[in-house]
Motif scaffolding. Sequence first.
Motif, mmCIF file in Angstrom:
data_model
loop_
_atom_site.group_PDB
_atom_site.id
_atom_site.type_symbol
_atom_site.label_atom_id
_atom_site.label_comp_id
_atom_site.label_asym_id
_atom_site.label_seq_id
_atom_site.Cartn_x
_atom_site.Cartn_y
_atom_site.Cartn_z
ATOM 1 N N GLU A 20 -22.556 -12.149 -8.369
ATOM 2 C CA GLU A 20 -23.493 -13.239 -8.089
ATOM 3 C C GLU A 20 -24.183 -13.631 -9.381
ATOM 4 O OE1 GLU A 20 -24.175 -14.915 -5.471
ATOM 5 O OE2 GLU A 20 -23.454 -13.802 -3.751
ATOM 6 N N GLU A 49 -27.229 -16.501 7.678
ATOM 7 C CA GLU A 49 -27.027 -15.248 6.957
ATOM 8 C C GLU A 49 -27.967 -14.180 7.483
ATOM 9 O OE1 GLU A 49 -26.047 -14.705 2.434
ATOM 10 O OE2 GLU A 49 -28.215 -14.510 2.636
ATOM 11 N N PHE A 107 -22.217 -4.805 -1.612
ATOM 12 C CA PHE A 107 -23.228 -4.492 -2.615
ATOM 13 C C PHE A 107 -24.658 -4.746 -2.149
ATOM 14 C CE2 PHE A 107 -19.478 -4.908 -5.278
ATOM 15 C CZ PHE A 107 -19.629 -3.831 -6.148
ATOM 16 N N TYR A 108 -24.858 -5.784 -1.342
ATOM 17 C CA TYR A 108 -26.223 -6.179 -1.001
ATOM 18 C C TYR A 108 -26.511 -6.170 0.497
ATOM 19 C CZ TYR A 108 -25.478 -7.907 -5.710
ATOM 20 O OH TYR A 108 -25.147 -8.001 -7.036
ATOM 21 N N GLY A 109 -25.503 -5.872 1.336
ATOM 22 C CA GLY A 109 -25.719 -5.823 2.772
ATOM 23 C C GLY A 109 -25.862 -7.188 3.415
ATOM 24 N N ARG A 110 -25.518 -8.272 2.700
ATOM 25 C CA ARG A 110 -25.635 -9.617 3.248
ATOM 26 C C ARG A 110 -24.324 -10.024 3.912
ATOM 27 N NH1 ARG A 110 -28.100 -11.197 -1.903
ATOM 28 N NH2 ARG A 110 -26.241 -12.418 -2.340
ATOM 29 N N GLN A 164 -27.774 -12.773 -9.747
ATOM 30 C CA GLN A 164 -28.156 -11.376 -9.782
ATOM 31 C C GLN A 164 -28.204 -10.830 -11.205
ATOM 32 O OE1 GLN A 164 -29.056 -9.626 -7.069
ATOM 33 N NE2 GLN A 164 -28.800 -11.496 -5.884
ATOM 34 N N ARG A 211 -29.066 -2.727 6.343
ATOM 35 C CA ARG A 211 -29.089 -1.544 5.483
ATOM 36 C C ARG A 211 -27.867 -0.670 5.711
ATOM 37 N NH1 ARG A 211 -35.405 0.594 5.859
ATOM 38 N NH2 ARG A 211 -36.366 -1.262 4.923
ATOM 39 N N SER A 236 -18.485 -14.124 5.265
ATOM 40 C CA SER A 236 -17.961 -12.759 5.187
ATOM 41 C C SER A 236 -16.628 -12.659 5.937
ATOM 42 C CB SER A 236 -18.954 -11.762 5.786
ATOM 43 O OG SER A 236 -20.210 -11.858 5.182
ATOM 44 N N LYS A 269 -29.009 -9.657 6.877
ATOM 45 C CA LYS A 269 -28.917 -8.531 5.954
ATOM 46 C C LYS A 269 -29.053 -7.243 6.732
ATOM 47 C CE LYS A 269 -30.494 -7.063 1.374
ATOM 48 N NZ LYS A 269 -31.343 -7.392 0.226
ATOM 49 N N GLU A 286 -20.577 -9.455 -1.420
ATOM 50 C CA GLU A 286 -22.019 -9.571 -1.167
ATOM 51 C C GLU A 286 -22.461 -8.685 -0.003
ATOM 52 O OE1 GLU A 286 -20.150 -12.867 1.321
ATOM 53 O OE2 GLU A 286 -19.870 -12.018 -0.683
ATOM 54 N N TYR A 287 -21.498 -8.359 0.878
ATOM 55 C CA TYR A 287 -21.803 -7.453 1.982
ATOM 56 C C TYR A 287 -21.799 -6.000 1.506
ATOM 57 C CZ TYR A 287 -21.390 -5.227 6.584
ATOM 58 O OH TYR A 287 -21.587 -4.445 7.703
#
Length: 277
Positions: free
Chosen positions: A245, A174, A193-196, A248, A178, A201, A176, A190-191
């Motif tokens: 999540e 994984e 909202f959180y950039g992961r 979260q 910005r 993905s 991350k 998850e990508y």
Amino acid sequence: MEMQIFDFATIANATNNFSSNNKLGQGGFGHVYKGMLKEGKEIAVKRLSKDSGQGFDEFKNEVTLIVKLQHRNLVKLFGCCLKGDESMLIYEYLPNKSLDNFIFDKTRNKLLNWERRFHIIDGIARGLLYLHHDSRLRIIHRDLKASNILLDNDMNPKISDFGLARMFGGDQIEDKTRRVVGTYGYMSPEYVFYGRFSMKSDVFSFGVLILEQRPEDRPKMSSVLLMLGGESTLPQPNQPGYFIEKDQLPSATVADCRSRKQSTSSNEVTITMLDAR
């Protein structure tokens, strides 16, 4: 790198000086043209627009990654052309263009019977399996969608457009960022909202079999191929999630969600209210 460098005059002649009659399509990168080299080989020329939002970094990224990849379900890169502020990628020409030209067209989609659809689904899955597990590099595509699946004469699918792809280390699962890039509707929660982002993905984008919002519930592409081939028992579907999540949200919020579900689902049918993102 082991790839052919084309001179600008050769590509200009092949595309009739980038004639609008030779234009195949366009995207965030720029325009794509059909061309014919003197030896009779048909090519597709991806020309970076000077006003492109993706820019030269994505151009370099695509060249760096795809030149090292070889698979029947990945588009083949012949070479590139660089002159001044001109940047072009030279690909194999695929006569049936992209998958979206079929599935979103009321006439052409009738040509996609289940046998052909299954063939395309299977080919995309094999291409992703190669990217995720079997290639020398572990690649996350990050922009898998119908317009990036090209079809050859025999309707064999080939994954294209690696401008947003990322390379992972052998033990990396994984990462991350910005800067979230891609196409809304195809990007995993998850990508967004959180950039992961991870291999999961791409599985979300694949989206044919997997509809959950929780990445740990998605299978690997190797498991997907076994399911498609009937060699694996399909798991029972999980209850739809009420949140992105579970780790979260505070425990009180989780308990409240469960409480509301029990109080409003006496007949085991739930109704989820959707808000526009």
